[in-house]
Design a protein around this motif. Structure first.
Motif, mmCIF file in Angstrom:
data_model
loop_
_atom_site.group_PDB
_atom_site.id
_atom_site.type_symbol
_atom_site.label_atom_id
_atom_site.label_comp_id
_atom_site.label_asym_id
_atom_site.label_seq_id
_atom_site.Cartn_x
_atom_site.Cartn_y
_atom_site.Cartn_z
ATOM 1 N N ALA A 104 10.035 5.082 -3.719
ATOM 2 C CA ALA A 104 9.446 5.974 -4.717
ATOM 3 C C ALA A 104 10.348 7.181 -4.937
ATOM 4 O O ALA A 104 11.165 7.534 -4.081
ATOM 5 N N LYS A 105 10.207 7.810 -6.079
ATOM 6 C CA LYS A 105 10.998 8.997 -6.384
ATOM 7 C C LYS A 105 10.565 10.158 -5.499
ATOM 8 O O LYS A 105 9.396 10.308 -5.176
ATOM 9 N N GLU A 114 2.932 3.575 -5.330
ATOM 10 C CA GLU A 114 3.439 4.814 -5.934
ATOM 11 C C GLU A 114 4.708 4.549 -6.725
ATOM 12 O O GLU A 114 4.861 5.020 -7.858
ATOM 13 N N ALA A 115 5.637 3.786 -6.157
ATOM 14 C CA ALA A 115 6.895 3.482 -6.839
ATOM 15 C C ALA A 115 6.665 2.598 -8.058
ATOM 16 O O ALA A 115 7.364 2.724 -9.073
ATOM 17 N N ALA A 116 5.662 1.697 -7.978
ATOM 18 C CA ALA A 116 5.389 0.795 -9.098
ATOM 19 C C ALA A 116 4.862 1.543 -10.317
ATOM 20 O O ALA A 116 5.025 1.078 -11.454
ATOM 21 N N ASP A 163 0.822 -1.215 0.000
ATOM 22 C CA ASP A 163 0.000 0.000 0.000
ATOM 23 C C ASP A 163 0.851 1.258 0.000
ATOM 24 O O ASP A 163 0.583 2.209 -0.730
ATOM 25 N N ASP A 164 1.864 1.280 0.873
ATOM 26 C CA ASP A 164 2.704 2.459 0.991
ATOM 27 C C ASP A 164 4.128 2.017 1.343
ATOM 28 O O ASP A 164 4.407 0.831 1.524
ATOM 29 N N GLU A 165 5.011 3.007 1.443
ATOM 30 C CA GLU A 165 6.419 2.686 1.683
ATOM 31 C C GLU A 165 6.694 2.158 3.089
ATOM 32 O O GLU A 165 7.517 1.247 3.239
ATOM 33 N N PRO A 166 6.056 2.690 4.155
ATOM 34 C CA PRO A 166 6.286 2.089 5.473
ATOM 35 C C PRO A 166 5.944 0.604 5.517
ATOM 36 O O PRO A 166 6.669 -0.193 6.126
ATOM 37 N N ALA A 167 4.851 0.209 4.858
ATOM 38 C CA ALA A 167 4.486 -1.207 4.806
ATOM 39 C C ALA A 167 5.532 -1.996 4.036
ATOM 40 O O ALA A 167 5.887 -3.129 4.414
ATOM 41 N N ALA A 168 6.069 -1.408 2.963
ATOM 42 C CA ALA A 168 7.100 -2.086 2.180
ATOM 43 C C ALA A 168 8.363 -2.295 3.008
ATOM 44 O O ALA A 168 8.992 -3.360 2.953
ATOM 45 N N ARG A 169 8.735 -1.288 3.791
ATOM 46 C CA ARG A 169 9.926 -1.418 4.635
ATOM 47 C C ARG A 169 9.738 -2.506 5.694
ATOM 48 O O ARG A 169 10.679 -3.249 6.000
ATOM 49 N N ARG A 170 8.538 -2.616 6.234
ATOM 50 C CA ARG A 170 8.270 -3.659 7.231
ATOM 51 C C ARG A 170 8.396 -5.047 6.608
ATOM 52 O O ARG A 170 8.955 -5.959 7.230
ATOM 53 N N PHE A 171 7.896 -5.203 5.396
ATOM 54 C CA PHE A 171 7.995 -6.504 4.736
ATOM 55 C C PHE A 171 9.450 -6.863 4.418
ATOM 56 O O PHE A 171 9.853 -8.017 4.546
ATOM 57 N N VAL A 172 10.225 -5.885 4.004
ATOM 58 C CA VAL A 172 11.651 -6.144 3.740
ATOM 59 C C VAL A 172 12.332 -6.635 5.010
ATOM 60 O O VAL A 172 13.094 -7.606 4.996
#
Length: 290
Positions: free
Chosen positions: A79-80, A118-120, A53-62
């Motif tokens: 994202a840029k 957003e980055a996708a 959904d967003d970058e904080p969620a992406a960082r948690r998954f990483v």
């Protein structure tokens, strides 16, 4: 760990669906840790792109995936960070993180790319360009200091690296006699190359603060330090004057009265006069261009 994945009923169904091409498929009612576990399991089948959904969620998954794997198996593609106002200096951290993530996926250093929606939706450097402008240096290679400096100095304008007396951050390099330090964007630590004559005698990681070597390395991969790469600098920049519905360039005159000027017209004139500019600056205001 992978045997544990196979014990989960929903994972077995998901794996079967992916292998047999029954996609898209939906998995609901699963906790985040089980999602991370499933994605790590699916990475055995090939590279995985996880869109959050967003970058904080992406960082948690990483963080969760790498913790389960015990090593860096997932990397974040941020994202840029757009800037629409004048600033004295702009950080290239996010740009370098994106290049590093794509490099790890392209050269199979990681198998899971995690990014936000957003980055996708944003354009990125093409895979062929990233591979074309990346190069590897191995211990034992024959390489003179002058040849390497030529490559890296060209990288100043072409690939985005900058030369310093002593490197302090990503995207920098320095040359001191037969010792070459470089901090590639696709690495978390800088590298030191020591030459013996024209041969790469040793490659090692080192600490930026103490400038001391930490551990040896067999090779290093240098990727571009910026996303937009021009194959060469523009050779010619043209200016045009516009008067009485005509464009004048030296002895070339293009009548634009009651017509719309197409860029192909200019291209034809350039080919006729054996001129091939890479940038055309048109100083005109009252003309339409298709």
């Amino acid at each position: 760990f992978y045997r544990m994945c196979d014990c989960l009923p929903f994972y077995r169904e998901l794996k079967t669906a992916v292998l047999k091409g029954y996609t898209p498929c939906s998995v609901t009612g699963v906790y985040n840790i089980h999602k991370a576990q499933s994605i790590l399991g699916l990475s055995r089948l090939g590279s995985v792109c996880l869109i959050c959904d967003d970058e904080p969620a992406a960082r948690r998954f990483v963080s969760d995936i790498n913790e389960l794997a015990g090593f860096e198996e997932a990397c974040l593609y941020p994202a840029k960070d757009f800037c629409f106002s004048y600033m004295e200096g702009i950080s290239k951290e996010y740009e370098q993180e994106r290049i590093a993530a794509l490099s790890k996926i392209l050269f199979k250093k990681c198998r899971i790319l995690v990014l936000s929606m957003e980055a996708a939706l944003q354009a990125c450097i093409p895979a062929w360009a990233l591979q074309k402008y990346s190069f590897e240096i191995k211990s034992g290679d024959t390489l003179s200091t002058e040849d390497l400096c030529t490559k890296l100095i060209a990288s100043l304008t072409l690939l985005g690296y900058q030369r310093y007396d002593q490197i302090e951050g990503v995207g920098q390099f320095s040359v001191r006699g037969g010792i070459i330090d470089i901090f590639p964007v696709n690495s978390s630590q800088p590298y030191r190359i020591e030459l013996w004559g024209d041969e790469v005698d040793s490659i090692s990681l080192f600490d930026v603060s103490s400038q001391r070597r930490t551990e040896p390395a067999e090779s290093l991969l240098i990727s571009p330090a910026k996303e937009i790469i021009f194959s060469s600098a523009p050779k010619i920049i043209f200016s045009f004057s516009f008067s009485n519905n005509k464009i004048y360039y030296n002895d070339i005159c293009i009548d634009t009265k009651n017509t719309t000027l197409e860029i192909n017209v200019l291209r034809n004139y350039f080919e006729t006069y054996d001129i091939q500019p890479k940038i055309i600056v048109m100083e005109i205001s009252s003309i339409g261009i298709n």
